[in-house]
Design a protein around this motif. Structure first.
Motif, PDB file in Angstrom:
ATOM      1  N   SER A 210      -3.708  10.186  -2.681  1.00 10.62           N
ATOM      2  CA  SER A 210      -3.722   9.378  -1.462  1.00 10.62           C
ATOM      3  C   SER A 210      -2.304   8.912  -1.126  1.00 10.62           C
ATOM      4  O   SER A 210      -1.492   8.657  -2.021  1.00 10.62           O
ATOM      5  CB  SER A 210      -4.700   8.213  -1.630  1.00 10.62           C
ATOM      6  OG  SER A 210      -4.030   7.016  -1.865  1.00 10.62           O
ATOM      7  N   ASP A 279      -5.532   4.600   3.187  1.00 13.65           N
ATOM      8  CA  ASP A 279      -6.433   5.744   3.059  1.00 13.65           C
ATOM      9  C   ASP A 279      -7.227   5.714   1.762  1.00 13.65           C
ATOM     10  O   ASP A 279      -8.098   6.558   1.541  1.00 13.65           O
ATOM     11  CB  ASP A 279      -5.689   7.080   3.237  1.00 13.65           C
ATOM     12  CG  ASP A 279      -4.607   7.292   2.193  1.00 13.65           C
ATOM     13  OD1 ASP A 279      -4.445   6.414   1.314  1.00 13.65           O
ATOM     14  OD2 ASP A 279      -3.924   8.333   2.254  1.00 13.65           O
ATOM     15  N   SER A 280      -6.918   4.748   0.892  1.00  9.45           N
ATOM     16  CA  SER A 280      -7.795   4.536  -0.268  1.00  9.45           C
ATOM     17  C   SER A 280      -7.689   3.077  -0.693  1.00  9.45           C
ATOM     18  O   SER A 280      -6.682   2.411  -0.422  1.00  9.45           O
ATOM     19  CB  SER A 280      -7.423   5.460  -1.427  1.00  9.45           C
ATOM     20  OG  SER A 280      -6.170   5.080  -1.948  1.00  9.45           O
ATOM     21  N   LYS A 304     -13.744   6.340   0.290  1.00  4.22           N
ATOM     22  CA  LYS A 304     -12.370   5.830   0.322  1.00  4.22           C
ATOM     23  C   LYS A 304     -12.047   4.952  -0.896  1.00  4.22           C
ATOM     24  O   LYS A 304     -10.897   4.601  -1.129  1.00  4.22           O
ATOM     25  CB  LYS A 304     -12.212   5.022   1.624  1.00  4.22           C
ATOM     26  CG  LYS A 304     -10.852   4.458   1.923  1.00  4.22           C
ATOM     27  CD  LYS A 304     -10.838   3.802   3.310  1.00  4.22           C
ATOM     28  CE  LYS A 304      -9.694   2.823   3.441  1.00  4.22           C
ATOM     29  NZ  LYS A 304      -9.582   2.249   4.790  1.00  4.22           N
TER      30      LYS A 304
END
Ligand code: TPU
Ligand code: MG
Length: 562
Positions: A210, A279-280, A304
């Motif tokens: 990520s 994004d995570s 996620k």
């Protein structure tokens, strides 16, 4: 050789796990047990006004001290205390509830007994307790007591959940075996090494893939003893770090990576946006409920997240159990590369809110004016406890100085929790400045415990927000039931003082009166100070209005037709 009884065995174990106090309400089924507990020099017996309060006092004590005990009588006492025990379960606090119970001869003799349902069933209380604790035991002969008591306490400490021990009134003073080393109760269960290795590898790979990861702390990092490990991981990753309201203070708010309080659309400024942008998300010790997701509007998508729970890690389609969160976070900290993107981005749109100095005015007191003055009172030794209602929101948006702590009961959410909990907390942490924010409706539930603060000379400062009703409910769903009888809250403290006592009750209708009251509270070191802050009924945070609307919408979903 020290001779032990069932009661003294329990007393020794409670002292050995670090308790200096236990909270009690006497009744004829527990009086002999209370004598046994009194005889333990390391353990002070603290009376409470009722069993609900005793259970919340223990809950608050466990927050300050790591564990607690509450001793009550059968049914009339225990069934009230079980409410606070449910709270301790939800909030991950090892509170040991001990109940006296009928004489062992009575069940076999088919007697009917007082404080029971008037049937021959005396087991219902333990059956109920099984649902609300991680271990519920009923001692039925003295020989079994050491084993059963140890099992209950050991399980409570391991799982950070409450436990229940029932002791018949004619067994408390009967001789039993003596306790062995305390490590048999306190020794943590180690992580399974292979599972730990696999979980760390999976999480490290997930983070490596990520570009803009971020961390979110939840309340269970405290229960898991994982605060330091969480900080280590945060610093290794270098990302932005948000905390849930119930984890406020578990990651220092003055840390350069702190990115605010995460509560969906009513998060602190920029926090929700950066969580969306990431994004995570590594969620450590988080608990997602309708409340914490603002009516399910901010539940992070499963794909996620790394869900790092108390003893279980879920990542990339794997579920790794039998792990300790601290072990996982420490090990992961050694496996990640710096990925500061979320922190860099957050720094762009964070606008540090410079709090204006509280300027007390002679005008009518407002919520905001009160907020600023309570904020100005916080120091590194403060613990702020906030009760259900707008006090939650007032508290969660305050800036905590380094070292200050924050206590909230946002999962169980029993109004009135903060009064007995702050009593217990203040006994458990005598060197901290204990500050409470509580609404008028909440206060009416548990007000009696202010008298015990007076008795024990505890300088708790209570900001009682008198907005003439259940404003949080007004915002969720209004009706005539949200109006309550007004009390002379400030005057009540003198009622509790009676012929002795240094409790102080003060009324603040203006900013100036509040400032003067806070000054007086600072000088009152020999008892609690209750400051009744009078504000308008609708003068609440904008965040509570938005949050309340979302939660109401979630509550109002029609039944799904299949
Ligand atoms: O700030 P504000 O006025 O909302 O706080 P106050 O005056 O303390 O009112 C709290 C109102 C409230 C209720 C009645 N919040 N939640 N409830 C429902 C509730 C009922 N009974 C218990 C034991 N806990 C609850 N949360
Ligand atoms: Mg109110």
């Amino acid at each position: 050789m020290t001779l032990h009884t069932v009661g003294s065995y329990l007393a020794t174990r409670l002292a050995q796990i670090g308790l200096k106090h236990h909270f009690v309400v006497p009744g004829d089924y527990n009086l002999v047990l209370l004598d046994q507990l009194l005889a333990e020099p390391g353990l002070q017996q603290v009376g409470c006004a009722n069993e609900l309060n005793a259970s919340f006092a223990a809950e608050g004590y466990a927050r300050a001290n790591g564990a607690a005990a509450c001793v009550v009588t059968f049914s009339v006492g225990a069934l009230s205390a079980l409410n606070g025990i449910g709270g301790a379960y939800a909030e991950n606090l090892p509170v040991i509830l001990v109940s006296g119970s009928p004489n062992t001869n009575d069940a076999g003799a088919h007697h009917l007994l007082h404080h029971t349902l008037g049937t021959h069933n005396f087991s219902y209380q333990c059956e109920i307790a099984k649902h609300l604790t991680c271990a519920a035991v009923a001692v039925t002969c003295a020989d079994d007591a050491p084993h059963l008591i140890d099992h209950a306490i050991r399980t409570a400490l391991r799982e950070q959940k409450p436990a229940y021990i029932e002791i018949p009134c004619n067994l408390a003073a009967v001789a039993c075996a003596s306790p062995g080393p305390i490590s048999s109760l306190t020794q943590p269960v180690p992580s399974d090494p292979d599972t730990l290795h696999a979980a760390v590898a999976a999480a490290a790979a997930f983070l490596a893939s990520s570009a803009k990861p971020m961390l979110l702390a939840g309340p269970r990092i405290r229960a898991a003893g994982a605060q330091e490990a969480f900080r280590k991981l945060a610093e290794a990753l270098g990302s932005a770090v948000a905390v849930m309201p119930s984890a406020k203070g578990l990651f220092p708010e003055d840390h350069p990576q702190f990115a605010g309080i995460a509560l969906g659309e009513v998060s602190t400024r920029g926090c929700n946006e950066i969580i969306d942008w990431a994004d995570s998300l590594l969620c450590a010790g988080t608990v997602f409920t309708d409340y914490t997701t603002v009516g399910w509007t901010s539940l992070p998508p499963a794909a996620k997240i790394i869900d790092a729970g108390y003893d279980r890690i879920v990542v990339s389609g794997h579920d790794f159990g039998n792990l300790r969160l601290a072990d996982f976070l420490f090990a992961l900290a050694g496996q990640v590369q710096a990925k500061p993107a979320t922190l860099v981005e957050y720094a762009r749109f964070r606008s540090p809110i410079a709090l204006p100095a509280a300027e007390p005015s002679a005008e009518k007191l407002t919520r905001h004016g009160m907020f600023l003055q309570v904020q100005a009172l916080l120091t590194p030794t403060s613990t702020l406890l906030v009760d259900t209602g707008d006090s939650w929101f007032n508290g969660m948006y305050m800036a905590l100085p380094h070292g200050a702590s924050f206590e909230i009961e946002m999962l169980w959410g029993h109004i009135g929790w903060s009064v007995p909990a702050s009593f217990g907390y203040a006994l458990g942490a005598p060197r901290r400045q204990v500050i409470v924010m509580v609404g008028d409706g909440s206060f009416q539930m548990t007000a009696q415990e202010v008298a015990q603060m007076i008795l024990y000379k505890l300088p708790v400062i209570i900001f009682l927000v008198n907005n003439r009703g259940y404003t949080i409910e007004v915002e969720i769903h209004d009706g005539p039931y949200n109006n309550i009888k007004n009390w002379d809250y400030a005057g009540l403290v003198n009622v509790f003082n009676a012929e002795s006592g240094a409790g102080m009750g003060l009324l603040a209708r203006t900013g100036k009166e509040l400032a003067a009251a806070i000054q007086q509270a600072g000088r009152n070191t020999q008892g609690p100070t209750l400051i009744e802050c009078v504000i308008d009924r609708d003068d609440c945070t904008r965040q509570m209005i938005s949050w309340g609307r979302r939660v109401a919408t979630a509550n109002a979903r029609p039944p799904r037709v299949t």
